[in-house]
Motif scaffolding. Structure first.
Motif, PDB file in Angstrom:
ATOM      1  N   SER A  21       1.059  -1.148   0.033  1.00 53.43           N
ATOM      2  CA  SER A  21      -0.009  -0.029  -0.009  1.00 53.43           C
ATOM      3  C   SER A  21       0.896   1.343   0.117  1.00 53.43           C
ATOM      4  O   SER A  21       2.148   1.255   0.556  1.00 53.43           O
ATOM      5  CB  SER A  21      -0.858  -0.080   1.317  1.00 53.43           C
ATOM      6  OG  SER A  21      -0.050   0.366   2.448  1.00 53.43           O
ATOM      7  N   GLN A  23       0.279   3.749   1.681  1.00 57.84           N
ATOM      8  CA  GLN A  23       0.756   4.135   3.175  1.00 57.84           C
ATOM      9  C   GLN A  23       1.918   3.310   3.716  1.00 57.84           C
ATOM     10  O   GLN A  23       2.770   4.006   4.354  1.00 57.84           O
ATOM     11  CB  GLN A  23      -0.538   3.740   3.926  1.00 57.84           C
ATOM     12  CG  GLN A  23      -0.367   4.710   5.172  1.00 57.84           C
ATOM     13  CD  GLN A  23      -0.266   6.128   5.447  1.00 57.84           C
ATOM     14  OE1 GLN A  23      -0.827   6.770   4.275  1.00 57.84           O
ATOM     15  NE2 GLN A  23       0.829   6.193   6.062  1.00 57.84           N
ATOM     16  N   GLN A  54      -6.713   0.064  -5.879  1.00 56.73           N
ATOM     17  CA  GLN A  54      -7.380   0.851  -5.008  1.00 56.73           C
ATOM     18  C   GLN A  54      -7.495  -0.051  -4.021  1.00 56.73           C
ATOM     19  O   GLN A  54      -7.971  -1.137  -3.900  1.00 56.73           O
ATOM     20  CB  GLN A  54      -8.715   1.411  -5.486  1.00 56.73           C
ATOM     21  CG  GLN A  54      -8.578   2.821  -6.013  1.00 56.73           C
ATOM     22  CD  GLN A  54      -9.664   3.770  -5.832  1.00 56.73           C
ATOM     23  OE1 GLN A  54     -10.691   3.023  -5.852  1.00 56.73           O
ATOM     24  NE2 GLN A  54      -9.465   4.761  -6.024  1.00 56.73           N
ATOM     25  N   LYS A  55      -7.192   0.658  -2.707  1.00 55.36           N
ATOM     26  CA  LYS A  55      -7.223  -0.041  -1.049  1.00 55.36           C
ATOM     27  C   LYS A  55      -6.205  -0.986  -1.201  1.00 55.36           C
ATOM     28  O   LYS A  55      -5.958  -1.819  -0.119  1.00 55.36           O
ATOM     29  CB  LYS A  55      -8.606  -0.542  -0.994  1.00 55.36           C
ATOM     30  CG  LYS A  55      -9.478   0.785  -0.968  1.00 55.36           C
ATOM     31  CD  LYS A  55     -10.565   0.315   0.062  1.00 55.36           C
ATOM     32  CE  LYS A  55     -11.639   1.411   0.128  1.00 55.36           C
ATOM     33  NZ  LYS A  55     -12.512   1.852  -0.928  1.00 55.36           N
ATOM     34  N   LYS A  56      -5.400  -1.510  -2.095  1.00 58.03           N
ATOM     35  CA  LYS A  56      -4.500  -2.714  -1.898  1.00 58.03           C
ATOM     36  C   LYS A  56      -3.193  -2.176  -1.967  1.00 58.03           C
ATOM     37  O   LYS A  56      -2.275  -2.691  -1.256  1.00 58.03           O
ATOM     38  CB  LYS A  56      -4.756  -3.894  -2.989  1.00 58.03           C
ATOM     39  CG  LYS A  56      -5.835  -4.721  -2.614  1.00 58.03           C
ATOM     40  CD  LYS A  56      -6.070  -6.041  -3.820  1.00 58.03           C
ATOM     41  CE  LYS A  56      -5.167  -6.978  -3.555  1.00 58.03           C
ATOM     42  NZ  LYS A  56      -5.585  -7.958  -4.448  1.00 58.03           N
TER      43      LYS A  56
END
Ligand code: BT5
Length: 325
Positions: A21, A23, A54-56
């Motif tokens: 990710s 992040q 997205q989100k991964k």
């Protein structure tokens, strides 16, 4: 200190099976998500295929065969050679540039590299042609504490490093033609140019230039050299990862160079001779003063000079020449 982009690539290469990710990358590297996104876009523009979900997060799907500064530096397994890397999208001659850098004090191991060299040169002012983006041109600075007469040995070390790397990466067996050619089936795939800078009798720097034909098709070469040149792609029918080839050459070069400094030339000599195409054959040696010597190539001596036995049985030591087999 590695650039953030190189650190991101390093993380992606080390985790090929999972998505990282944005992040997580930020947390590890201490940079912003925008910075991560920017570097990912840069890597993509350099030919890295990166899946972004997205989100991964991000996952590396493939690395480019084209030369890439990031790809060379990430995973380069040398202590010094190539660690100071100067990459050009295009340049006249890496050799010329490196000569200037060496004069200005660039350190041992500095590597200047491109896959678009426009005015490459060979020995005696000859031309080295390279189809744009299809080969590697690189020049390496060494600062050995060696006497001038030992410098030609470094060309032979470079040749051994190149054949080891090409065999490892592509499975192709190459021949070495004294002093500076790597051939496959009689055609040239790599040319090496060794030049030095001296002060009195001291060697200040040695610049080892290598021109390598990797992903060129036969018709990419200028017509006048098509009969003498070949490339890894022509031989295998597929493209090869140029950055991996560079990494592997630098790895072997450093290993052989350090062994040579410690143990002397004999260790290189037998490796070199076992791949030398001219040894034991009748050859013409065209000397640079125009003279031609004909005879049997007996081997190389401890300095790296070629030993030629003429028809009268005299042995000639040849330091510089073009060899015809
Ligand atoms: C060499 O010279 O083989 C040394 C070539 C070194 C080139 C590198 S590239 C990086 C660095 N930067 C430079 O500017 N130079 C170095 P020599 O033995 O003189 O051979 C030159 C001859 O090889 C030419 O006269 C052509 O016949 C042939 N040749 C030129 N380009 C070639 C290519 N791409 N593949 C095979 N043969 C080639």
């Amino acid at each position: 200190m590695k650039k953030t982009k190189h650190k991101i690539l390093d993380m992606l290469l080390k985790h090929p099976d999972i998505h990282l990710s944005g992040q997580k990358i930020c947390d590890v590297l201490g940079c912003s998500r925008t910075a991560v996104w920017k570097h990912i876009k840069e890597l993509e523009s350099e030919g890295f295929k990166i899946e972004a979900i997205q989100k991964k997060g991000y996952r590396l799907l493939s690395t480019p065969n084209e030369l890439s500064e990031a790809r060379i530096l990430v995973g380069l397994k040398t202590k010094e050679l190539g660690q100071h890397l100067i990459y050009f999208d295009s340049i006249g001659s890496t050799q010329k540039e490196t000569q200037h850098l060496a004069e200005d004090g660039a350190p041992h191991g500095t590597l200047v590299i491109t896959s678009h060299q426009m005015t490459g040169r060979g020995r005696l002012g000859r031309t080295w042609s390279m189809p744009k983006g299809k080969g590697i041109a690189m020049s390496l600075i060494l600062r050995p504490k060696l006497s001038i007469n030992r410098i030609p040995q470094l060309t032979l070390i470079a040749a051994v490093a190149v054949y080891k790397a090409i065999t490892e990466v592509t499975g192709i067996q190459t021949d070495i033609k004294w002093p500076n050619d790597i051939l496959v089936m009689g055609k040239k795939i790599v040319g090496i140019l060794t030049e030095m800078q001296t002060e009195g009798t001291n060697v200040k720097a040695v610049i080892i230039g290598m021109g390598m034909n990797i992903n060129a098709n036969k018709n990419d070469f200028p017509e006048e050299i098509r009969h003498v040149a070949t490339s890894l792609k022509t031989l295998t029918g597929k493209e090869h990862d140029m950055s991996l080839i560079v990494q592997t050459i630098l790895f072997y070069f450093e290993e052989l160079y350090l062994r040579y400094l410690e143990e002397g030339f004999s260790v290189i000599k037998w490796m070199w001779e076992s791949h030398a195409v001219s040894i034991g054959k009748r050859i013409n040696a065209r000397l640079f003063n125009g003279k031609v010597l004909t005879g049997l190539a007996k081997g190389i001596d401890e300095e790296g000079a070629l030993l030629l036995e003429d028809d009268q049985g005299s042995i000639h030591k040849i330091y510089s020449a073009d060899i015809e087999i």
